[in-house]
Design an enzyme around this catalytic site. Structure first.
Site, mmCIF file in Angstrom:
data_model
loop_
_atom_site.group_PDB
_atom_site.id
_atom_site.type_symbol
_atom_site.label_atom_id
_atom_site.label_comp_id
_atom_site.label_asym_id
_atom_site.label_seq_id
_atom_site.Cartn_x
_atom_site.Cartn_y
_atom_site.Cartn_z
ATOM 1 N N SER A 56 -11.366 -1.921 5.678
ATOM 2 C CA SER A 56 -10.195 -1.426 5.681
ATOM 3 C C SER A 56 -9.633 -0.703 6.899
ATOM 4 O O SER A 56 -10.264 -0.595 7.776
ATOM 5 C CB SER A 56 -10.119 -0.230 4.476
ATOM 6 O OG SER A 56 -8.777 0.156 4.357
ATOM 7 N N THR A 70 0.786 -1.111 -0.122
ATOM 8 C CA THR A 70 0.013 -0.093 0.086
ATOM 9 C C THR A 70 1.160 1.138 -0.074
ATOM 10 O O THR A 70 2.115 1.186 0.384
ATOM 11 C CB THR A 70 -0.911 -0.251 1.256
ATOM 12 O OG1 THR A 70 -1.670 -1.205 1.245
ATOM 13 C CG2 THR A 70 -1.844 1.180 1.429
ATOM 14 N N ASP A 90 -9.594 -9.104 2.316
ATOM 15 C CA ASP A 90 -9.788 -7.868 3.378
ATOM 16 C C ASP A 90 -11.238 -8.094 3.886
ATOM 17 O O ASP A 90 -11.828 -7.650 4.980
ATOM 18 C CB ASP A 90 -9.812 -6.558 3.012
ATOM 19 C CG ASP A 90 -8.247 -5.956 3.420
ATOM 20 O OD1 ASP A 90 -7.517 -6.750 3.685
ATOM 21 O OD2 ASP A 90 -8.006 -4.829 2.744
ATOM 22 N N ASN A 110 -3.461 -3.992 -1.841
ATOM 23 C CA ASN A 110 -3.192 -4.891 -0.785
ATOM 24 C C ASN A 110 -1.921 -5.541 -0.664
ATOM 25 O O ASN A 110 -1.049 -4.971 -0.151
ATOM 26 C CB ASN A 110 -4.517 -5.973 -0.865
ATOM 27 C CG ASN A 110 -4.564 -6.638 0.678
ATOM 28 O OD1 ASN A 110 -4.359 -6.164 1.613
ATOM 29 N ND2 ASN A 110 -5.015 -7.681 0.643
HETATM 30 O O1 DON Z 1 -7.210 -1.752 3.332
HETATM 31 C C1 DON Z 1 -6.590 -2.229 4.234
HETATM 32 O O2 DON Z 1 -6.478 -2.128 5.263
HETATM 33 C C2 DON Z 1 -5.284 -3.195 3.436
HETATM 34 N N1 DON Z 1 -5.591 -3.753 2.403
HETATM 35 C C3 DON Z 1 -4.101 -2.254 3.587
HETATM 36 C C4 DON Z 1 -2.834 -3.019 3.328
HETATM 37 C C5 DON Z 1 -1.549 -2.492 3.495
HETATM 38 O O3 DON Z 1 -1.390 -1.459 3.983
HETATM 39 C C6 DON Z 1 -0.426 -3.381 2.851
HETATM 40 N N2 DON Z 1 0.840 -2.673 3.535
HETATM 41 N N3 DON Z 1 1.805 -2.717 3.656
#
Ligand code: DON
Length: 560
Positions: free
Chosen positions: A441, A370, A412, A390
């Site tokens: 999220s 992310t 998620d 993701n």
């Molecule tokens: O929306 C979310 O909470 C996750 N899919 C975020 C993923 C994420 O931050 C991966 N990170 N390094």
């Protein structure tokens, strides 16, 4: 006219590459902090050519899609928190992916009742309907000054000409080598002759350039309708995925009111559902406001923070999901009274085991990768945006000749109640899969404002995003001396209700601190590596001075 301070300006990227300072650029009245210097440069280019913070956000997000294909992209989604200075409006642009119509809960559960997590993590079945192309168009048209063709130009250039893989790209490609090898198009683009790419490898993406060019010329709808959409759907279906043309045609960005509250006099503007961030932050900070935080030792302070997080994350697991599909008791979860009642069970001397907390069912009656970037422009407009595919390289599936790597955000959702996902998060039917629904999220783009100034911040990091943002708010509000570089670098600890343990960054806390928490009954476990990649911009209210800071962790191949 925006003047870029040459010491820290976009023009000196080569010199600044060595220190990493160029990920965060501050000029006289504007600043951009992103995870990649080429994305920050793209935003600077757009500000210099007369764009505002919203135009710059479109440019930065699109450039990140190219130079951090393992983190975010037009095959994924995200959240954009905007502040428009001219009329003092704050708005949250929800560009989260949606579940395709054929994604029924049964599809992700085998006939013995076990979760088919692989189907939610790898290949086209893992992909929700992307929101980022619609968001780029939405932000540009409704808030920007320049055309989408102009703001996408730097990203198109980067995709066509290529860029040199950095340490983070190399780490992500090592980690996902076999996933990328399993898809011909992904392997051709992202691997070096079928093997993980080393730093310095030239990543060239002509097909992604064409797709971005199409979006710039014809608008975001060109991704969701007509020939291009049909091509996407054919590629996905041929490889066993669930998408239908109507899923793409039905996709809509949603504008939502941000979650707003105060913590010890500072105003917090942050992310509403389907991000759990705002509600978990509100509950945790309301609890902490009632604790004697300034009169206790560092380990006692950590005890209160952990107990507040434990309760906030428990409610994430119990009650939260897409509010369009499930009646989440938002009013109650956002109220001070409720948080104080939850905080009343905190024992200053002892950890509350999560298993004990789980028995408290009367509390509410109703039912990597992310990327984050922060921007402030000369007019005072602000953007905090967290965008994602993701896991690293998302589903690992590139939809044929479109050059678009698809997300794996189906993971998620809660596949089976009580079964943890990639981030060890559990949840309830509030976050069960339903056609058209958005997965819950943790992404939490946030503004913090007080008499001293305004802070724009956020970070990647899965479930740990919320604890990182929480600890940064505490650093800003509770500490006497403000230091932005320290704020993004401060050692992190995390508790998410389940698993019932405090996870700490390795080598970052003293033995005394750890022992004091263990004495209170906490389990304290060092994580495998440090986590997060926070990007922050601060504007001093009195002087107008802008400061920017990028997380030092994001410099060295740290993925989470
Ligand atoms: O929306 C979310 O909470 C996750 N899919 C975020 C993923 C994420 O931050 C991966 N990170 N390094």
């Amino acid at each position: 006219m925006i003047k870029i301070n040459k010491m820290f300006g976009c023009l000196l990227t080569v010199a600044l590459m060595v220190t990493g300072a160029s990920r965060a650029v501050a000029a006289e009245q504007c600043g951009i902090a992103s995870a990649h210097e080429l994305a920050t440069n793209a935003g600077c280019e757009i500000l210099r050519s007369g764009g505002n913070a919203f135009d710059a956000a479109v440019a930065v997000a699109a450039a990140l899609a190219v130079v951090e294909p393992f983190a975010s992209g037009i095959g994924g989604g995200g959240f954009f928190l905007l502040h428009r200075a001219s009329d003092n409006v704050d708005v949250f642009i929800d560009a989260r992916e949606t579940a395709p119509a054929r994604a029924t809960p049964d599809f992700f559960v085998d006939n013995t009742g076990h979760a088919k997590q692989k189907a939610a993590l790898e290949g086209p079945t893992a992909a929700g309907i992307p929101g980022e192309p619609a968001a780029l168009d939405w932000v540009a048209r409704r808030y920007g000054k320049l055309s989408l063709a102009r703001t996408l130009a730097p990203a198109i250039r980067l995709a066509k000409q290529g860029f040199a893989a950095d340490a983070r790209y190399a780490a992500a490609s090592r980690m996902q080598e076999s996933l990328l090898q399993s898809n011909g198009a992904a392997a051709r683009i992202f691997l070096d002759h079928g093997k993980a790419a080393a730093a310095g490898f030239l990543v060239i993406q002509p097909q992604l350039a064409d797709t971005l060019h199409m979006i710039g010329a014809e608008g975001g709808t060109s991704f969701y309708r007509g020939d291009f959409a049909r091509r996407l759907v054919t590629q996905v279906q041929t490889a066993g995925g669930l998408w239908e043309l109507s899923d793409l045609e039905n996709y809509r960005v949603i504008e939502r009111a941000p979650v707003k509250f105060t913590y010890r006099g500072a105003s917090i503007t942050t992310s509403p559902l389907p991000s759990s961030g705002g509600l978990v932050l509100a509950q945790s900070l309301f609890i902490l406001e009632s604790m004697p935080m300034s009169r206790v030792s560092e380990s006692e302070r950590a005890h209160y923070i952990v107990e507040a997080m434990r309760r906030g994350y428990q409610d994430r697991a119990r009650f939260m999901g897409d509010p369009g599909f499930f009646a989440v008791p938002v009013k109650k979860l956002a109220s001070r009274e409720y948080a104080l009642a939850r905080g009343a069970s905190i024992d200053p001397q002892r950890a509350t085991p999560s298993s004990v907390l789980a028995q408290d069912s009367a509390a509410v009656e109703e039912g990597a990768d992310t990327s984050h970037f922060s921007i402030i422009d000369a007019a005072g407009n602000r953007v905090a945006a967290t965008v994602s595919v993701n896991g690293p390289f998302g589903s690992g599936f590139v939809a044929g000749d479109t050059g678009v790597i698809l997300n794996n955000h189906m993971d998620d959702f809660v596949l089976v109640p009580g079964v943890p996902n990639l981030y060890k998060l559990v949840g309830s039917k509030a976050n069960a899969i339903q056609p058209g629904k958005r997965p819950l999220s943790s992404m939490s783009p946030t503004f913090v404002e007080d008499d001293r100034g305004v802070l724009v911040l956020g970070t990647p990091g899965g479930s740990r995003i919320i604890s990182m943002v929480l600890e940064s708010i505490l650093d800003y509000v509770d500490r006497a001396e403000f230091d932005l570089k320290r704020l993004v670098a401060t050692p992190r600890f995390h508790h998410q209700y389940l698993p019932d343990r405090i996870e700490i960054e390795p080598g970052s806390f003293s033995d005394d601190w750890i022992e004091a928490l263990k004495d209170k009954g906490h389990v304290v476990e060092p994580g495998k590596r440090k986590w997060g990649n926070m990007q922050a911009v601060f504007r001093d209210r009195k002087t107008g001075r802008i400061e920017t800071a990028s997380d030092p962790r994001g410099q060295s191949g740290v993925l989470f």
